[in-house]
Design a protein around this motif. Sequence first.
Motif: not given
Length: 355
Positions: A193-200
């Motif tokens: 779980a993370c906070g943006s598609p880029e981080k994902g």
Amino acid sequence: MRGQPNHLTAVAVSTGVPKHYKVAVCSELGKPLNIETRPRVEELSQGQVRVAIHNAAVNFADILTCAGKYQEKPELPFVPGAEFSGEVTELGEDVTSLRAGDRVLGLCMPGAEGSYAQERILPEISLYQVPSSLDYRGAAALMVSYCTAWMALKRKAKLKEGETILITSAAGAVGLAAVDLAANVFNAKVIAACGSPEKGAIVKQKGAHTVIDYRTESVKGRVKELTDGQGADVIFDAVGGDVFKDCLRCVAFEGRILVIGFASGDIPRIPANVLLVKSCSVIGLYWGSYSMRDPLAFKESVNGVLQLVKEKKISPHISRAFPLSQVNEAFQFVMSRKSVGKVVLDIASDASLNA
């Protein structure tokens, strides 16, 4: 030769070394750090090693300490920083495992001056050889995140092959290390779980099977969906607050929730009735305390991680590097949640420190 006792008072790479060195200092809590000059200690004591620091890592704990919001509160003024990498430049008497020129990594212990400095004097037993596959930046980024995650998954949760693990704050330093280890060493099914598609996208590159975006998806709902309603066997949480509440709601029967930190700033209350109904466990881990409370377990975690690096099974991800003279900008970058993985400070290459 390596391994031969050194009976000289000190052995150095060269003579004519500077009489002073630069450090970043916290003089007032919650205020910017300052670069100051310190006099160099001329003679080493028995068993000590002088290290020229090449890089130091910026950990969330360092930022909290400088704000006066961490559990350890050093006396002002102090030099912050924990983990570092560097080159051995001088050996005290009876140092046997290292020689001048060795690349090392290590940790500045609580109560001692920190790693945001051009050099440090440390006990031989606190230093480890850097694997050949790591550069200085990677070595500085390794210990805290990866050893915390390694101990959490292996010693605390006893994560098994094929189990499902949910990792929150998966793009953060310790979260990304947990993804790397869980997927590539423990062979678990990783939900991140993370906070943006880029981080994902970066989290998936590290081995996550599925990524949940906090902003658009329900953590509880997605975990239940992905596990056919069973929930995650292990949950690795470094966020706290409402995210931890979601973790409690989606942990499996006899599951294990690892409490690693509270990036949200909200320390949750744990309803004991949920633990009873689900027969689940909530397990805390403060890895740094093992250096004093259980040194053998501490050393085992470091050696375990270093061996995995040598086997090229894991590698730290560095989001950005800042010169030591821009340490305050580095703090802001981490606090703005722009980083993925680790942020490090370039010290040996910061020419402004020698101006």
